[in-house]
Design a protein around this motif. Structure first.
Motif: not given
Length: 258
Positions: A182-207
């Motif tokens: 709300d200070q005016g920052w832009t979420d870059a990844l969500r701006t480019i991918h507004p509706d996609e399922t997109i992840y940056t972390f995947f646990d080592y467990f449970r495949n």
């Protein structure tokens, strides 16, 4: 200019992965988190051999952040947040690089919740928000990048119902993230991918990686001065599949020239 952020989960143990990724993708500026290396045990030489200038803020066994640049010298402006609630933890590094102010951060995990670790996470987040307000109001081109340890919305987490008690998905933490935006920052990844399922972390467990059961916790926030310069934002998902790799994948943005 291509800017990346990558939680390496141990810079020395994952050094072959880091060097391979740097050589293949050649980002111009890189923010690293979770070095898990003391200040005098950072692999400076190996990184400089690839043509990068580098500064780092190390901590033995835990935390640690670094900035790399192959597009000019790194002019460090801040090491640690103003009024940092625990200066012994190496979580914030800020520098001017090639006409942009880069803030590399590693926000506390906060688990277990409730408890002192969660309380510390909220205090650290509030301290970051206070400092970020000053950066946003300055009118300068600023990038906040790193592992925020927060999934802002349900689409940022696989099976959100399983995370309702976790510090990364707590209502207070998600609310803090949006107070920051709300200070005016832009979420870059969500701006480019507004509706996609997109992840940056995947646990080592449970495949988790093979099942695409991930989290989006690594973020790029752009100050108002950079909003219109955003060209692209992506996740180097393939790196998560490499041998002896981090549980995070690198994330990157491309900014147009001024």
């Amino acid at each position: 200019m291509k800017i990346a952020t990558y939680n390496v989960n141990g810079v020395n143990g994952r050094l072959p992965v880091l060097l391979r990724w740097l050589e293949e993708e050649q980002p111009d500026i890189v923010c690293l988190q979770e070095l898990k290396a003391a200040q005098d045990n950072f692999p400076e030489g190996a990184i400089r051999n690839l043509g990068y200038d580098v500064v780092w803020h190390g901590q033995k066994s835990w935390n640690g952040v670094a900035l790399l640049s192959r597009v000019g010298k790194i002019h460090e402006t801040r090491r640690g947040l103003p009024n940092d609630p625990d200066p012994s933890q190496s979580r914030y590094l800020e520098a001017a690089v090639n006409g942009v102010l880069i803030a590399c951060l590693y926000l506390p995990n906060g688990n277990p919740r409730p408890g002192p670790k969660f309380d510390y996470k909220l205090v650290w987040f509030d301290t970051l928000i206070d400092h970020a307000a000053t950066l946003a109001a300055s009118g300068a081109p600023v990038v906040l990048a790193g592992d925020f340890n927060v999934m802002p919305a349900e689409r940022d987490v696989y099976k959100p119902q399983r995370w309702v008690d976790d510090a990364l998905f707590a209502p207070e933490v998600r609310a803090a993230f949006f107070r920051l935006l709300d200070q005016g920052w832009t979420d870059a990844l969500r701006t480019i991918h507004p509706d996609e399922t997109i992840y940056t972390f995947f646990d080592y467990f449970r495949n988790a990686f093979a099942r695409n059961a991930g989290l989006r916790i690594d973020h790029f926030l752009l100050s108002p001065a950079l909003k219109d310069r955003l060209v692209d934002a992506q996740v180097d998902r393939q790196v998560r599949g490499w041998e002896k790799t981090s549980d995070h994948a690198p994330v990157w943005i491309v900014l147009a020239d001024r």
